[in-house]
Design a protein around this motif. Sequence first.
Motif, short mmCIF file in Angstrom:
data_model
loop_
_atom_site.label_atom_id
_atom_site.label_comp_id
_atom_site.label_asym_id
_atom_site.label_seq_id
_atom_site.Cartn_x
_atom_site.Cartn_y
_atom_site.Cartn_z
N GLY A 101 0.78 -1.23 0.00
CA GLY A 101 0.00 0.00 0.00
C GLY A 101 0.81 1.28 0.00
O GLY A 101 0.24 2.37 -0.04
N LEU A 102 2.14 1.17 0.03
CA LEU A 102 2.99 2.37 0.06
C LEU A 102 3.46 2.79 -1.33
O LEU A 102 3.95 3.89 -1.51
CB LEU A 102 4.21 2.13 0.95
CG LEU A 102 3.93 1.84 2.42
CD1 LEU A 102 5.23 1.58 3.17
CD2 LEU A 102 3.17 3.01 3.07
N GLY A 103 3.38 1.87 -2.30
CA GLY A 103 3.94 2.13 -3.63
C GLY A 103 2.98 2.86 -4.54
O GLY A 103 1.84 3.14 -4.15
N PRO A 104 3.44 3.16 -5.77
CA PRO A 104 4.78 2.87 -6.30
C PRO A 104 5.86 3.63 -5.55
O PRO A 104 5.62 4.70 -4.99
CB PRO A 104 4.70 3.31 -7.76
CG PRO A 104 3.36 3.90 -7.96
CD PRO A 104 2.58 3.83 -6.75
N LEU A 105 7.08 3.07 -5.55
CA LEU A 105 8.17 3.61 -4.76
C LEU A 105 9.35 4.03 -5.63
O LEU A 105 9.72 3.33 -6.56
CB LEU A 105 8.66 2.57 -3.74
CG LEU A 105 7.63 2.07 -2.73
CD1 LEU A 105 8.25 1.00 -1.84
CD2 LEU A 105 7.10 3.21 -1.89
N ASN A 106 9.91 5.18 -5.29
CA ASN A 106 11.15 5.62 -5.93
C ASN A 106 12.38 5.11 -5.19
O ASN A 106 13.36 4.70 -5.80
CB ASN A 106 11.22 7.15 -6.00
CG ASN A 106 10.44 7.72 -7.16
OD1 ASN A 106 10.38 7.12 -8.23
ND2 ASN A 106 9.84 8.88 -6.97
N ALA A 107 12.32 5.16 -3.85
CA ALA A 107 13.52 4.82 -3.06
C ALA A 107 13.13 4.46 -1.64
O ALA A 107 12.06 4.85 -1.14
CB ALA A 107 14.50 5.98 -3.07
N ILE A 108 14.04 3.73 -0.98
CA ILE A 108 13.93 3.41 0.44
C ILE A 108 15.32 3.60 1.04
O ILE A 108 16.33 3.31 0.40
CB ILE A 108 13.49 1.95 0.66
CG1 ILE A 108 12.06 1.74 0.16
CG2 ILE A 108 13.58 1.55 2.13
CD1 ILE A 108 11.60 0.29 0.23
N SER A 109 15.38 4.09 2.27
CA SER A 109 16.66 4.12 2.98
C SER A 109 16.45 3.64 4.41
O SER A 109 15.33 3.67 4.92
CB SER A 109 17.29 5.52 2.97
OG SER A 109 16.78 6.32 4.01
N PHE A 110 17.53 3.19 5.05
CA PHE A 110 17.46 2.80 6.45
C PHE A 110 18.87 2.73 7.02
O PHE A 110 19.87 2.64 6.29
CB PHE A 110 16.74 1.44 6.63
CG PHE A 110 17.36 0.29 5.90
CD1 PHE A 110 18.38 -0.46 6.47
CD2 PHE A 110 16.94 -0.06 4.63
CE1 PHE A 110 18.95 -1.54 5.82
CE2 PHE A 110 17.50 -1.13 3.96
CZ PHE A 110 18.51 -1.86 4.54
#
Length: 221
Positions: A101-110
Amino acid sequence: AFCEGFVMKKYLLALTIAAAAAVPSQAAVQLSSVAGNATYQGPGFAATQIFDFNGGSEARWDRAIFTTSQNGVRARPLGSTGGFISVGPSDGSPGTFSLAGLGPLNAISFLWGSVDTYNTLQVLDQDGGLLASFLGSQVWNPANGNQTATATNRLVRLDFTGATKNEVGALRFISTNNAFEVDNIAIAAVPEPATWAMMIGGFGLIGAAARRRARATIAYA
């Protein structure tokens, strides 16, 4: 004969171009990282959400959340405050963070704490299939698990291209030894069409206002 050969070559070239255009863009997951910091400096992009695990529970995470380090079991990632997550023989492995439910996504970081060779990050699609897999040694080498060095406590970034933007469904964290620690999962979602329309409309209004001011200045002069 020359004319016919030339026409045939142009025809074949047109077919080649059309076939190339019909091939969808390649989907990809690209990993990069920078050394961490004693204080979390943010994800490095405009995040739409950041999951810091400070509330004591997180429905997207299927294992425990921790607030303290434990010698020989887990260590808080450098720069982390409050809660963090950890997987390994003592804390349970693997652990999965849902991106449903968070997408579409460009990027993730952690924040990836004390990177070890026995840590594995997997990027899953929405059906649980494997999109990409990265070992700790691919993030930093030597991945020796140093708990205080900035080089082994890294801000990791995943960038998505092509169809992958719509396919990403979860992050799976795996560790065959104690431990793989993570905090501050930040999400950069692709803007909704309505948001793009508002942005474009805003730029149009700014341009129109600038033109009106320019005409007013010329008339006054």
